[in-house]
Design an enzyme around this catalytic site. Structure first.
Site, mmCIF file in Angstrom:
data_model
loop_
_atom_site.group_PDB
_atom_site.id
_atom_site.type_symbol
_atom_site.label_atom_id
_atom_site.label_comp_id
_atom_site.label_asym_id
_atom_site.label_seq_id
_atom_site.Cartn_x
_atom_site.Cartn_y
_atom_site.Cartn_z
ATOM 1 N N TYR A 6 35.069 33.239 35.983
ATOM 2 C CA TYR A 6 34.330 33.964 34.940
ATOM 3 C C TYR A 6 34.124 33.014 33.757
ATOM 4 O O TYR A 6 35.076 32.378 33.299
ATOM 5 C CB TYR A 6 35.168 35.172 34.522
ATOM 6 C CG TYR A 6 34.443 36.246 33.750
ATOM 7 C CD1 TYR A 6 33.094 36.516 33.952
ATOM 8 C CD2 TYR A 6 35.132 37.042 32.843
ATOM 9 C CE1 TYR A 6 32.456 37.523 33.252
ATOM 10 C CE2 TYR A 6 34.503 38.059 32.139
ATOM 11 C CZ TYR A 6 33.162 38.289 32.353
ATOM 12 O OH TYR A 6 32.532 39.301 31.661
ATOM 13 N N GLU A 150 35.979 48.426 39.259
ATOM 14 C CA GLU A 150 37.236 47.686 39.063
ATOM 15 C C GLU A 150 38.377 48.618 38.664
ATOM 16 O O GLU A 150 38.262 49.399 37.723
ATOM 17 C CB GLU A 150 37.051 46.610 37.994
ATOM 18 C CG GLU A 150 38.284 45.726 37.852
ATOM 19 C CD GLU A 150 38.071 44.552 36.900
ATOM 20 O OE1 GLU A 150 37.177 44.634 36.034
ATOM 21 O OE2 GLU A 150 38.807 43.559 37.028
ATOM 22 N N ASP A 183 41.850 43.597 40.904
ATOM 23 C CA ASP A 183 42.137 42.450 40.039
ATOM 24 C C ASP A 183 43.655 42.314 40.017
ATOM 25 O O ASP A 183 44.366 43.259 39.639
ATOM 26 C CB ASP A 183 41.562 42.749 38.639
ATOM 27 C CG ASP A 183 41.852 41.669 37.612
ATOM 28 O OD1 ASP A 183 42.936 41.063 37.670
ATOM 29 O OD2 ASP A 183 41.010 41.462 36.717
ATOM 30 N N THR A 184 44.157 41.152 40.405
ATOM 31 C CA THR A 184 45.617 40.992 40.550
ATOM 32 C C THR A 184 46.369 41.252 39.237
ATOM 33 O O THR A 184 47.488 41.742 39.258
ATOM 34 C CB THR A 184 45.980 39.587 41.069
ATOM 35 O OG1 THR A 184 45.444 38.602 40.172
ATOM 36 C CG2 THR A 184 45.439 39.361 42.472
ATOM 37 N N HIS A 186 45.686 43.509 36.934
ATOM 38 C CA HIS A 186 45.872 44.957 36.772
ATOM 39 C C HIS A 186 46.786 45.519 37.864
ATOM 40 O O HIS A 186 47.617 46.391 37.603
ATOM 41 C CB HIS A 186 44.509 45.665 36.802
ATOM 42 C CG HIS A 186 43.579 45.190 35.735
ATOM 43 N ND1 HIS A 186 43.810 45.397 34.400
ATOM 44 C CD2 HIS A 186 42.422 44.483 35.802
ATOM 45 C CE1 HIS A 186 42.831 44.846 33.686
ATOM 46 N NE2 HIS A 186 41.975 44.284 34.523
ATOM 47 N N HIS A 209 39.128 40.014 41.791
ATOM 48 C CA HIS A 209 39.461 39.143 40.659
ATOM 49 C C HIS A 209 40.884 38.640 40.810
ATOM 50 O O HIS A 209 41.781 39.418 41.157
ATOM 51 C CB HIS A 209 39.384 39.927 39.336
ATOM 52 C CG HIS A 209 38.041 39.871 38.684
ATOM 53 N ND1 HIS A 209 37.752 40.558 37.534
ATOM 54 C CD2 HIS A 209 36.907 39.195 39.011
ATOM 55 C CE1 HIS A 209 36.497 40.314 37.166
ATOM 56 N NE2 HIS A 209 35.958 39.493 38.066
ATOM 57 N N ARG A 215 47.534 36.165 32.703
ATOM 58 C CA ARG A 215 46.120 35.808 32.742
ATOM 59 C C ARG A 215 45.894 34.292 32.635
ATOM 60 O O ARG A 215 44.804 33.849 32.276
ATOM 61 C CB ARG A 215 45.272 36.586 31.703
ATOM 62 C CG ARG A 215 45.411 38.088 31.883
ATOM 63 C CD ARG A 215 44.237 38.877 31.357
ATOM 64 N NE ARG A 215 43.408 39.355 32.459
ATOM 65 C CZ ARG A 215 42.608 40.419 32.410
ATOM 66 N NH1 ARG A 215 42.506 41.120 31.316
ATOM 67 N NH2 ARG A 215 41.872 40.761 33.446
ATOM 68 N N GLU A 244 39.743 34.965 36.814
ATOM 69 C CA GLU A 244 39.361 35.469 35.494
ATOM 70 C C GLU A 244 40.463 35.103 34.496
ATOM 71 O O GLU A 244 41.151 35.967 33.961
ATOM 72 C CB GLU A 244 39.180 36.991 35.585
ATOM 73 C CG GLU A 244 38.465 37.571 34.413
ATOM 74 C CD GLU A 244 38.429 39.088 34.450
ATOM 75 O OE1 GLU A 244 37.512 39.647 33.849
ATOM 76 O OE2 GLU A 244 39.322 39.714 35.052
HETATM 77 O O1 LIG Z 1 39.675 42.570 34.176
HETATM 78 C C1 LIG Z 1 38.881 42.869 33.315
HETATM 79 C C2 LIG Z 1 39.339 43.370 31.997
HETATM 80 O O2 LIG Z 1 40.703 43.292 31.857
HETATM 81 C C3 LIG Z 1 37.398 42.824 33.605
HETATM 82 O O3 LIG Z 1 37.190 42.230 34.843
HETATM 83 C C4 LIG Z 1 36.518 42.098 32.616
HETATM 84 O O4 LIG Z 1 37.251 41.381 31.684
HETATM 85 C C5 LIG Z 1 35.566 43.032 31.929
HETATM 86 O O5 LIG Z 1 34.734 43.598 32.887
HETATM 87 C C6 LIG Z 1 34.708 42.352 30.861
HETATM 88 O O6 LIG Z 1 33.646 41.665 31.400
HETATM 89 MN MN LIG Z 2 39.002 41.697 36.076
#
Ligand SMILES: O=C(CO)[C@H](O)[C@H](O)[C@H](O)CO
Ligand SMILES: [Mn+2]
Length: 295
Positions: A6, A150, A183-184, A186, A209, A215, A244
């Protein structure tokens, strides 16, 4: 699998000029650049064409991410808002089709980040969002775009916090273009098991993601990358893996992502690039192999 990053790793504004990152990510060993739809809101046709041609010339696939504002919330109880949101996504999806982008992902069934000073109506917002995501994901399908919902952690969203909830939601939407996105970062907060979450999403997983628990770039934290890669191979995942990382504090991005310290350890631009280059090589290595292979 194709591997991407990203653009916001290097930026502190969602709407920043992203075209320059196409050449950069190619040089760093990526297949994909993920851009923010924020930059597409007021873009001219000439700029869209230049973007598309640059990606084609560099052999880079583009994907799109987005964190919708409260005025673009498909789950809102205010019909003026949902009408505006549907118009907004219709415009964006047409632009994605023109850009040859086939994936949009993010909290695109709600808004982001959520304002928790307001009361939350999860049941009502879920019902409205299912109905409106159905409308928008049909349009996405016509544009050849996967509309990837997501799963976000509790501090950033309340509708979809687990893969199980996202699968239920996508089943209710019942449109092929509507997919689950994990997304790992989260998952690490909400899921009982990273592996079980990926298996739960299964063939509905449309976008993935990757990021560490804090992060940082994959490889610099404590995520079980071997197990995650193995689970992706078990479900036969052959789509996009987009890292990301967020390590810079300050600006719009730092504030929305809640980066309150410099996680880069005062890295220079060259060091940031080097971390990204090493991380994608590491991911390619750890995620490759037969479905039965844990190594
Ligand atoms: O994981 C995310 C937010 O914590 C998202 O993927 C992006 O940051 C969000 O869509 C902003 O573009
Ligand atoms: Mn994400």
């Amino acid at each position: 699998m194709k591997y991407g990053i990203y653009f916001a790793y290097w930026e502190n504004k969602w709407g920043a000029d992203q075209r320059k990152y196409i050449e950069k990510v190619k040089k760093l060993g990526f297949d994909i650049l993920e851009i923010s739809c924020a930059a597409l809101k007021d873009i001219s046709k000439a700029e869209l064409t230049a973007f598309k041609e640059e990606a084609k010339a560099q052999g880079i696939t583009l994907t799109a991410g987005y964190g919708p504002s409260a005025e673009e919330n498909l789950g809102s109880a205010d019909e003026t808002v949902t009408k505006h949101a549907i118009e907004f996504y219709t415009d964006i999806l047409k632009k994605l089709e023109y850009l040859d982008i086939h994936t949009i992902g993010g909290g695109i069934y709600s808004y982001w980040p959520v304002d928790y000073t307001k009361p939350i109506d999860k049941k009502g917002d879920w019902e409205r969002s299912v109905k409106n995501v159905r409308t928008v994901s049909r349009i996405a399908g016509e544009c050849g775009v996967d509309y990837c919902l997501e799963v976000l952690n509790r501090f950033e969203g309340y509708l979809l916090n687990t893969a199980k909830e996202a699968v239920e939601f996508v089943k209710e939407v019942d449109v092929p273009a509507a997919k689950v996105m994990l997304d790992t970062f989260h998952m690490n907060i909400e899921e009982d098991s990273m592996v079980d979450a990926i298996l739960t999403a299964g063939s509905r997983l449309g976008h993935f993601h990757v990021g560490e628990n804090n992060r940082r770039v994959p490889g610099k934290g404590n995520m079980p990358w071997c197990e995650i890669g193995h689970a992706l191979r078990r479900i036969g995942y052959d789509k996009n893996v987009v890292m990301e990382p967020f390590v810079l504090d300050g600006g719009e991005v730092g504030s929305d992502i809640k980066i309150w310290r410099d996680l880069s350890n005062s890295a220079t631009k060259e060091q940031l690039d080097e971390d990204a280059r090493n991380s994608v090589a590491y991911l390619r290595y750890v995620f490759s192999g037969p479905a039965s292979d844990y190594r």
